[in-house]
Design an enzyme around this catalytic site. Structure first.
Site, PDB file in Angstrom:
ATOM      1  N   HIS A   7       1.036  -1.148  -0.021  1.00  0.00           N
ATOM      2  CA  HIS A   7       0.116   0.187  -0.134  1.00  0.00           C
ATOM      3  C   HIS A   7       0.814   1.363  -0.045  1.00  0.00           C
ATOM      4  CE1 HIS A   7      -2.965  -2.673   1.072  1.00  0.00           C
ATOM      5  NE2 HIS A   7      -4.052  -1.774   0.911  1.00  0.00           N
ATOM      6  N   PRO A   8       0.440   2.270  -0.970  1.00  0.00           N
ATOM      7  CA  PRO A   8       1.253   3.377  -0.661  1.00  0.00           C
ATOM      8  C   PRO A   8       0.994   4.142   0.438  1.00  0.00           C
ATOM      9  CG  PRO A   8      -0.966   3.595  -1.979  1.00  0.00           C
ATOM     10  CD  PRO A   8      -0.625   2.276  -1.759  1.00  0.00           C
ATOM     11  N   SER A  25      -6.329   4.221  -5.598  1.00  0.00           N
ATOM     12  CA  SER A  25      -5.797   4.786  -4.499  1.00  0.00           C
ATOM     13  C   SER A  25      -5.926   6.375  -4.565  1.00  0.00           C
ATOM     14  CB  SER A  25      -4.101   4.460  -4.338  1.00  0.00           C
ATOM     15  OG  SER A  25      -3.664   5.146  -3.374  1.00  0.00           O
ATOM     16  N   GLU A  81      -7.948   7.994  -5.949  1.00  0.00           N
ATOM     17  CA  GLU A  81      -9.346   8.602  -5.900  1.00  0.00           C
ATOM     18  C   GLU A  81      -9.737   8.542  -4.609  1.00  0.00           C
ATOM     19  OE1 GLU A  81     -11.329  10.462  -7.441  1.00  0.00           O
ATOM     20  OE2 GLU A  81     -13.307  10.186  -6.202  1.00  0.00           O
ATOM     21  N   GLN A 137      -7.666   8.550  -1.916  1.00  0.00           N
ATOM     22  CA  GLN A 137      -6.860   9.679  -1.126  1.00  0.00           C
ATOM     23  C   GLN A 137      -7.425  11.108  -1.519  1.00  0.00           C
ATOM     24  OE1 GLN A 137      -2.738   9.472  -0.418  1.00  0.00           O
ATOM     25  NE2 GLN A 137      -2.501   7.336  -1.037  1.00  0.00           N
ATOM     26  N   PHE A 179       1.337   2.694   7.491  1.00  0.00           N
ATOM     27  CA  PHE A 179       0.006   2.901   8.080  1.00  0.00           C
ATOM     28  C   PHE A 179      -1.202   2.794   7.006  1.00  0.00           C
ATOM     29  CE2 PHE A 179      -3.084   4.335  10.775  1.00  0.00           C
ATOM     30  CZ  PHE A 179      -4.053   5.331  10.102  1.00  0.00           C
ATOM     31  N   VAL A 180      -1.892   1.879   7.239  1.00  0.00           N
ATOM     32  CA  VAL A 180      -3.202   1.591   6.305  1.00  0.00           C
ATOM     33  C   VAL A 180      -4.490   1.967   6.985  1.00  0.00           C
ATOM     34  CG1 VAL A 180      -4.060  -0.246   4.807  1.00  0.00           C
ATOM     35  CG2 VAL A 180      -1.798   0.009   5.158  1.00  0.00           C
ATOM     36  N   ALA A 225      -9.256   5.081   3.521  1.00  0.00           N
ATOM     37  CA  ALA A 225      -9.462   6.338   3.336  1.00  0.00           C
ATOM     38  C   ALA A 225     -10.807   7.096   3.065  1.00  0.00           C
ATOM     39  CB  ALA A 225      -8.447   6.920   2.350  1.00  0.00           C
TER      40      ALA A 225
HETATM   41  N1  2AL Z   1      -1.971   3.572   3.170  1.00  0.00           N
HETATM   42  C1  2AL Z   1      -3.350   3.683   2.862  1.00  0.00           C
HETATM   43  O1  2AL Z   1      -4.021   3.719   3.644  1.00  0.00           O
HETATM   44  N2  2AL Z   1      -3.332   3.414   1.452  1.00  0.00           N
HETATM   45  C2  2AL Z   1      -4.856   3.630   1.212  1.00  0.00           C
HETATM   46  N3  2AL Z   1      -5.886   3.691   1.870  1.00  0.00           N
HETATM   47  C3  2AL Z   1      -7.046   3.880   0.893  1.00  0.00           C
HETATM   48  O2  2AL Z   1      -7.943   3.792   1.236  1.00  0.00           O
HETATM   49  N4  2AL Z   1      -6.512   3.654  -0.265  1.00  0.00           N
HETATM   50  C4  2AL Z   1      -4.958   3.846  -0.072  1.00  0.00           C
HETATM   51  O3  2AL Z   1      -4.393   3.489  -0.997  1.00  0.00           O
END
Ligand code: 2AL
Length: 172
Positions: free
Chosen positions: A67-68, A84, A86, A88, A119-120, A123
């Protein structure tokens, strides 16, 4: 796209359509393809979640590492996937002022140093303020607890991507 259409997709088409339901992890779609036919989308989502849950700790960490970072390098270099970017954007992460961006970046670095993966968070279910708040909160977690929480966020992202893919196809 009704579930009958999903079930009739060739392997190649299935991975073309669903290959990014987990960010940059087409293996997930490639794996669950074998479990067709699905009775409904919920059953397909369960197959995806079960596959993710079956991964080893390092496998789950690998999913997270795909994940970025939020409002990070990929965003600034324009190398985010469309999904991603969209997601973000919707969370207001593409219009941060320099101070906000710097603060979030510092927190991301701290998080990655502590847990060894970015951290994921889903979003689309958050905004800049809640993302920052949750990042600060989760920094205090024990690694095992945080891995579990982060994988739950991956599943939320996946569910929303699946739903929008099927809804989008239904408009075709
Ligand atoms: N590090 C992230 O939380 N990445 C992301 N969360 C999302 O909802 N889309 C992502 O790319």
């Amino acid at each position: 796209m009704d579930i009958g259409t999903v079930n009739s997709l060739s392997y190649e088409d299935f991975v073309d359509v669903f290959g990014n339901i987990v960010e940059k992890c087409p293996l997930v779609a490639a794996a669950v393809w074998s479990q067709r036919p699905f009775s409904n989308l919920a059953q397909m989502e369960t197959a995806v979640n079960d596959f993710i849950d079956s991964l080893t700790v390092s496998g789950k960490e690998g999913v997270l590492r795909c994940h970025p970072c939020l409002a990070g390098r990929e965003l600034h270099s324009g190398s985010l996937t469309a999904d991603s970017r969209e997601e973000q954007r919707q969370a207001g992460l593409t219009s941060l002022d320099p101070a906000e961006a710097e603060h979030l970046q510092r927190l991301n670095v701290q998080y990655k140093q502590r847990f060894g993966f970015p951290f994921v968070i889903c979003a689309r279910l958050n905004d800049r303020a809640t993302i920052e708040h949750r990042l600060v909160e989760r920094l205090a977690n024990e690694p095992t607890q945080e891995l579990r929480l982060a994988i739950e966020e991956v599943k939320k992202i996946c569910r929303l991507r699946l739903q929008s893919l099927v809804a989008w196809a239904n408009k075709l």
